[in-house]
Each structure stands twice: as C-alpha cells, then as structure tokens.
Design a protein around this motif. Structure first.
Motif, PDB file in Angstrom:
ATOM      1  N   GLU A 261      42.757  44.317  57.122  1.00 21.11           N
ATOM      2  CA  GLU A 261      43.467  43.027  56.876  1.00 21.11           C
ATOM      3  C   GLU A 261      42.467  41.961  56.441  1.00 21.11           C
ATOM      4  OE1 GLU A 261      45.801  39.432  59.239  1.00 21.11           O
ATOM      5  OE2 GLU A 261      45.009  41.208  60.331  1.00 21.11           O
ATOM      6  N   GLU A 262      41.200  41.919  57.018  1.00 22.74           N
ATOM      7  CA  GLU A 262      40.159  40.935  56.703  1.00 22.74           C
ATOM      8  C   GLU A 262      39.261  41.458  55.504  1.00 22.74           C
ATOM      9  OE1 GLU A 262      39.396  38.231  58.412  1.00 22.74           O
ATOM     10  OE2 GLU A 262      41.161  38.961  59.682  1.00 22.74           O
ATOM     11  N   MET A 263      39.602  42.661  54.906  1.00 20.73           N
ATOM     12  CA  MET A 263      38.823  42.934  53.764  1.00 20.73           C
ATOM     13  C   MET A 263      39.651  42.725  52.353  1.00 20.73           C
ATOM     14  SD  MET A 263      37.731  46.893  54.939  1.00 20.73           S
ATOM     15  CE  MET A 263      36.945  47.320  53.353  1.00 20.73           C
ATOM     16  N   MET A 264      40.866  42.382  52.497  1.00 19.24           N
ATOM     17  CA  MET A 264      41.776  42.307  51.488  1.00 19.24           C
ATOM     18  C   MET A 264      41.324  41.129  50.605  1.00 19.24           C
ATOM     19  SD  MET A 264      45.256  43.810  52.710  1.00 19.24           S
ATOM     20  CE  MET A 264      45.315  43.572  54.421  1.00 19.24           C
ATOM     21  N   THR A 265      41.104  39.785  51.036  1.00 20.35           N
ATOM     22  CA  THR A 265      40.858  38.818  50.550  1.00 20.35           C
ATOM     23  C   THR A 265      39.524  39.008  49.713  1.00 20.35           C
ATOM     24  OG1 THR A 265      41.944  37.153  52.108  1.00 20.35           O
ATOM     25  CG2 THR A 265      40.289  36.211  50.417  1.00 20.35           C
ATOM     26  N   PRO A 266      38.290  39.367  50.119  1.00 22.18           N
ATOM     27  CA  PRO A 266      37.298  39.402  49.424  1.00 22.18           C
ATOM     28  C   PRO A 266      37.426  40.561  48.077  1.00 22.18           C
ATOM     29  CG  PRO A 266      36.653  39.683  51.630  1.00 22.18           C
ATOM     30  CD  PRO A 266      38.103  39.664  51.611  1.00 22.18           C
ATOM     31  N   ILE A 267      38.372  41.566  48.569  1.00 21.59           N
ATOM     32  CA  ILE A 267      38.793  42.553  47.064  1.00 21.59           C
ATOM     33  C   ILE A 267      39.514  41.658  46.112  1.00 21.59           C
ATOM     34  CG2 ILE A 267      40.179  44.368  47.051  1.00 21.59           C
ATOM     35  CD1 ILE A 267      39.180  45.737  49.324  1.00 21.59           C
ATOM     36  N   LEU A 268      40.418  41.050  46.534  1.00 23.74           N
ATOM     37  CA  LEU A 268      41.150  40.292  45.742  1.00 23.74           C
ATOM     38  C   LEU A 268      40.417  39.136  44.777  1.00 23.74           C
ATOM     39  CD1 LEU A 268      44.434  39.412  47.693  1.00 23.74           C
ATOM     40  CD2 LEU A 268      44.323  41.086  45.876  1.00 23.74           C
ATOM     41  N   GLU A 269      39.299  38.559  45.774  1.00 19.95           N
ATOM     42  CA  GLU A 269      38.455  37.644  44.915  1.00 19.95           C
ATOM     43  C   GLU A 269      37.498  38.541  43.952  1.00 19.95           C
ATOM     44  OE1 GLU A 269      36.393  35.617  48.065  1.00 19.95           O
ATOM     45  OE2 GLU A 269      38.116  34.452  48.299  1.00 19.95           O
ATOM     46  N   GLU A 270      37.089  39.680  44.206  1.00 12.69           N
ATOM     47  CA  GLU A 270      35.971  40.444  43.457  1.00 12.69           C
ATOM     48  C   GLU A 270      36.743  40.952  42.188  1.00 12.69           C
ATOM     49  OE1 GLU A 270      33.345  44.380  43.721  1.00 12.69           O
ATOM     50  OE2 GLU A 270      34.518  43.733  45.457  1.00 12.69           O
ATOM     51  N   GLY A 271      38.133  41.425  42.465  1.00 14.34           N
ATOM     52  CA  GLY A 271      38.856  41.839  41.392  1.00 14.34           C
ATOM     53  C   GLY A 271      39.017  41.055  40.321  1.00 14.34           C
ATOM     54  N   LEU A 272      39.541  39.583  40.741  1.00  9.71           N
ATOM     55  CA  LEU A 272      39.580  38.552  39.703  1.00  9.71           C
ATOM     56  C   LEU A 272      38.432  38.327  39.079  1.00  9.71           C
ATOM     57  CD1 LEU A 272      41.920  36.296  41.799  1.00  9.71           C
ATOM     58  CD2 LEU A 272      42.636  37.315  39.939  1.00  9.71           C
ATOM     59  N   LYS A 273      37.172  38.313  39.738  1.00 11.68           N
ATOM     60  CA  LYS A 273      36.030  37.885  39.278  1.00 11.68           C
ATOM     61  C   LYS A 273      35.424  38.850  38.180  1.00 11.68           C
ATOM     62  CE  LYS A 273      31.403  36.603  40.477  1.00 11.68           C
ATOM     63  NZ  LYS A 273      30.291  36.620  41.584  1.00 11.68           N
ATOM     64  N   LYS A 274      35.756  40.010  38.618  1.00  8.64           N
ATOM     65  CA  LYS A 274      35.575  41.085  37.534  1.00  8.64           C
ATOM     66  C   LYS A 274      36.447  41.222  36.308  1.00  8.64           C
ATOM     67  CE  LYS A 274      32.243  43.605  40.716  1.00  8.64           C
ATOM     68  NZ  LYS A 274      32.260  44.976  41.272  1.00  8.64           N
ATOM     69  N   GLU A 275      37.775  40.512  36.414  1.00 11.53           N
ATOM     70  CA  GLU A 275      38.687  40.617  35.723  1.00 11.53           C
ATOM     71  C   GLU A 275      39.652  41.955  35.574  1.00 11.53           C
ATOM     72  OE1 GLU A 275      37.082  39.401  31.803  1.00 11.53           O
ATOM     73  OE2 GLU A 275      37.327  37.422  32.448  1.00 11.53           O
ATOM     74  N   VAL A 276      39.444  42.688  36.739  1.00 13.62           N
ATOM     75  CA  VAL A 276      40.155  43.836  36.921  1.00 13.62           C
ATOM     76  C   VAL A 276      41.453  43.411  37.097  1.00 13.62           C
ATOM     77  CG1 VAL A 276      40.419  45.909  38.372  1.00 13.62           C
ATOM     78  CG2 VAL A 276      38.011  45.365  37.704  1.00 13.62           C
ATOM     79  N   PHE A 277      41.707  42.427  37.996  1.00 16.64           N
ATOM     80  CA  PHE A 277      42.721  41.773  38.116  1.00 16.64           C
ATOM     81  C   PHE A 277      42.993  40.485  37.682  1.00 16.64           C
ATOM     82  CE2 PHE A 277      41.929  43.146  42.909  1.00 16.64           C
ATOM     83  CZ  PHE A 277      42.194  44.428  42.694  1.00 16.64           C
ATOM     84  N   ARG A 278      44.313  40.095  37.309  1.00 21.38           N
ATOM     85  CA  ARG A 278      44.733  38.829  36.507  1.00 21.38           C
ATOM     86  C   ARG A 278      45.781  38.305  37.409  1.00 21.38           C
ATOM     87  NH1 ARG A 278      48.937  37.776  33.798  1.00 21.38           N
ATOM     88  NH2 ARG A 278      50.248  39.660  32.942  1.00 21.38           N
ATOM     89  N   LYS A 279      45.877  36.725  37.256  1.00 26.60           N
ATOM     90  CA  LYS A 279      47.261  36.288  37.632  1.00 26.60           C
ATOM     91  C   LYS A 279      48.515  36.527  36.841  1.00 26.60           C
ATOM     92  CE  LYS A 279      45.314  33.423  40.917  1.00 26.60           C
ATOM     93  NZ  LYS A 279      45.777  33.322  42.264  1.00 26.60           N
ATOM     94  N   GLY A 280      49.424  36.958  37.485  1.00 23.82           N
ATOM     95  CA  GLY A 280      50.719  37.203  36.849  1.00 23.82           C
ATOM     96  C   GLY A 280      51.591  36.338  36.964  1.00 23.82           C
ATOM     97  N   GLU A 281      53.011  36.698  36.846  1.00 23.54           N
ATOM     98  CA  GLU A 281      54.201  35.679  37.012  1.00 23.54           C
ATOM     99  C   GLU A 281      54.246  35.068  38.357  1.00 23.54           C
ATOM    100  OE1 GLU A 281      59.124  35.937  36.208  1.00 23.54           O
ATOM    101  OE2 GLU A 281      57.808  37.768  35.970  1.00 23.54           O
ATOM    102  N   LYS A 282      54.270  33.691  38.466  1.00 22.40           N
ATOM    103  CA  LYS A 282      54.813  33.041  39.724  1.00 22.40           C
ATOM    104  C   LYS A 282      53.312  33.181  40.608  1.00 22.40           C
ATOM    105  CE  LYS A 282      59.804  33.280  39.439  1.00 22.40           C
ATOM    106  NZ  LYS A 282      60.743  33.593  40.071  1.00 22.40           N
ATOM    107  N   GLY A 283      52.171  33.397  39.977  1.00 22.62           N
ATOM    108  CA  GLY A 283      51.110  33.382  40.747  1.00 22.62           C
ATOM    109  C   GLY A 283      50.700  34.586  41.598  1.00 22.62           C
ATOM    110  N   ALA A 284      51.431  35.785  41.380  1.00 19.78           N
ATOM    111  CA  ALA A 284      51.079  37.176  41.667  1.00 19.78           C
ATOM    112  C   ALA A 284      49.910  37.517  41.083  1.00 19.78           C
ATOM    113  CB  ALA A 284      52.426  37.986  41.442  1.00 19.78           C
ATOM    114  N   ILE A 285      49.048  38.465  41.949  1.00 23.03           N
ATOM    115  CA  ILE A 285      47.898  39.079  41.242  1.00 23.03           C
ATOM    116  C   ILE A 285      48.526  40.526  40.823  1.00 23.03           C
ATOM    117  CG2 ILE A 285      45.564  39.881  41.634  1.00 23.03           C
ATOM    118  CD1 ILE A 285      45.300  37.253  43.627  1.00 23.03           C
ATOM    119  N   VAL A 286      47.977  40.908  39.577  1.00 21.81           N
ATOM    120  CA  VAL A 286      48.524  42.061  39.139  1.00 21.81           C
ATOM    121  C   VAL A 286      47.302  42.946  38.332  1.00 21.81           C
ATOM    122  CG1 VAL A 286      50.840  41.449  38.660  1.00 21.81           C
ATOM    123  CG2 VAL A 286      48.984  41.177  36.925  1.00 21.81           C
TER     124      VAL A 286
END
Length: 348
Positions: A261-286
């Motif tokens: 649970e505590e590891m997921m926010t840093p992973i999401l932040e890292e993914g967005l920073k590295k542009e592996v993830f992006r913001k999708g429809e209605k604010g979802a991360i994809v």
C-alpha cells in the motif's frame, strides 16, 4: 528408463527416416504390462506400415535388424501383428539406475547464489479456492520443490488478493444483507454475500458507486472498514492454511496486496515523471503501448484515485528485486491472466 529410452527413440526415428523418409516420426516406447514382453515395447510399425504401404512385419523387422546393433540392447523380438519388444542389457539398466539415484539425490543448497522466486496459488480473500487457483498451487509447489531439489536458493511467495474494490462491495453487502457479525461468517457465507451484491447491482447500479466509495474509504484508513477487512482476511487465511496442509503446500512468504500500500504512490509518481505513465480520461493514470506491441491501454490508477491489481503488481516486482535480487521470478497463474502479464512485463 528415461535416458536409455531416449536413445532408443532417437535411433528408431533415424532408421524410419532413412528407410521410409519420415522425418521426426513420433516413436513411443512403453513399458509392457508383462515382463515377458520385454523392458519396453512399441507399436510404431503398425502406424508406419499404413503410411508406407508395406506390411507391419516388414517395418518391425527393419527396426529389429538395425536396433539390435545398439550396445544397450540385449534382445529384441517381433511378435504378433508387428509389435517390437526390447530387453536392455544388465549394464544399461545398472547405468540407468545410477543416473536415477543421482537425479533423486537433493543437491546442496547454493546459499550465495541469487535466488529463484516462484509465485503461486494467489487466492482471493473472502472466496474459496477456484480450480485455477488449485492448479496454480499444486504446479507452483512442484516447480519450487524441483528448484530446491536442484540446489537453488528458492523463495516461495503467495501473492494474496487481499485488496481492491471487491472489499468495498463486500462491506456494502455485509451492511445491507448480513445477518451476523463478520467474524462468525464462513468463506461460503462471505462469498454468498458478494454474489448477492452483484445480483442486486444489476437492478440498482448505484451499488457499484457505493462499493467504490467504500473501498476508497478503506484505502484512506477508515477504522471500521480496516477492522472489517482484517476479520475477513483472518477467516479466509485460516481456511486456506487448512487446505494447504492437506495439499502439502508450504509457502514461506504469504504477501497480501495490501502489503504494498505504501509503495504505490511513489511508483505512480516515478512512472509519471519518467513518462511511462500518463494522465488519461477523467484523471485516471494509464500506460499506452507502442502500436507494434498490439496491447490495449492499461489502467494503473482509476479516476477516483483507487489503485488496482496492476498498480500492486508493479510494487511487488520492485519489492522483490530490491529485497532478494533474484536471478529469476516465475509466476504460476491461470492462462486467463495472459494479457495482464503481457502488459505488466512490457511496462517494467
């Protein structure tokens, strides 16, 4: 007799290819019911005869003449319609016995070697084990046992489905239709409530929103929901442990999805920073994959900020690599999860 049978199969295939032109023809040597019919026997001559348009006895005779030259064979007979029976020499049998004994002797564990991780079983909390979970459990335990037998530093992990929207749905079901305290319920009773939720949701779609809202509260630390969740986990794992004992299954590291649970926010932040993830429809991360991969977009975080199975799988991979530095990680899962793992591995 695997090793000497393999030599016999290879020799038979070469003979049939040379004589009749059938490349890599399947030749099966089996142990006959009676010792009087040899150590192994084959009916391949009957099948080849039809394809080659010759008599089975002719094919069997050619196999006999050529195979009798092998040093491992003491005697070879052709009987009946074209059966070929083989007896191995005592020397060949003793050599096979020595190889079998060596294979059955466990190797010394190589503690300094990078470990092999085997993940299997993966039960869902509040549900009995489905047949696909039982298959994963038995096959995974077998694979882990084999690696351990061969001397590998083997780590067994159970990735338990103890987190997700289903707990929000179950909480709503217990509140609306439960007839006794959760701690007094069996797995079957919890499952019945979960099924009832979905039956009622077909008539009242607002229940889905209520389930999602309940899980969001659970993720945010709602005390009552956390207590409810812990009771459900305890009930399920008690039943699972009893079944594992019956199956002789031993998994040293039962890790629930909630553990990450505590590891997921840093992973999401890292993914967005590295542009592996992006913001999708209605604010979802994809995650979006290159067109040549032919993979659909994968959701990593829902629009309501709730995490999903994919998010927690990113976390478990990171955790295992950081903690154990494995040489390999094996996932023993149902084939229905193929797409999920294709997306997961393509992302990491």
């Amino acid at each position: 007799m695997h090793l000497i049978s393999t030599e016999l199969v290879t020799a038979s295939q070469k003979i049939l290819q040379k004589k009749y032109g059938f490349a890599k023809e399947s030749v099966i040597w089996q142990r006959p019911e009676s010792r009087e019919h040899g150590d192994v026997s084959t009916t391949v001559a009957l099948r080849i005869a039809q394809k080659a348009k010759v008599s089975p006895q002719e094919v069997a005779g050619i196999l006999k003449d050529e195979l009798s030259k092998l040093s491992i064979i003491e005697r070879i007979d052709v009987v009946g319609a074209g059966y070929v029976n083989v007896w191995f020499t005592p020397e060949a049998l003793l050599a096979q016995l020595a190889q079998t004994r060596e294979a059955c002797t466990a190797r010394v564990k190589r503690k300094k070697e990078a470990p092999v991780i085997v993940e299997y079983s993966q039960p869902n909390i509040a549900k009995p084990l489905g047949i696909h979970h039982i298959m994963s459990t038995v096959i995974g335990q077998t694979i882990a046992n084999l690696y351990e037998h061969l001397g590998h530093n083997t780590i067994r992990v159970n990735h338990i489905g103890d987190w997700g929207t289903q707990f929000g749905k179950l909480a709503v079901a217990v509140e609306r239709w439960g007839t006794k305290p959760v701690k007094e319920c069996s797995i079957d009773e919890l499952l019945a409530l979960y099924v009832k939720f979905h039956e009622e949701a077909e008539k009242d779609p607002s229940l889905e929103d209520a389930g999602r809202e309940s899980f969001c509260k659970l993720e945010q630390g709602d005390r009552a929901l956390r207590e409810f969740w812990q009771e459900v986990v305890t009930i399920t794992m008690k039943a699972m442990d009893h079944l594992y004992e019956r199956l002789h299954v031993h998994i040293e590291h039962p890790h629930g999805e909630s553990m990450y649970e505590e590891m997921m926010t840093p992973i999401l932040e890292e993914g967005l920073k590295k542009e592996v993830f992006r913001k999708g429809e209605k604010g979802a991360i994809v995650v979006e994959f290159p067109s040549d991969m032919n993979l659909p977009t994968a959701v990593v975080q829902k629009a309501d900020s709730a995490t999903i199975y994919m998010t927690r799988d990113f976390a478990q991979i990171q955790y295992r690599i950081n903690r154990w530095h494995p040489q390999a990680i094996y996932y023993v899962v149902d084939v229905a999860q193929s797409l999920h793992f294709q997306q997961l591995f393509a992302t990491v």
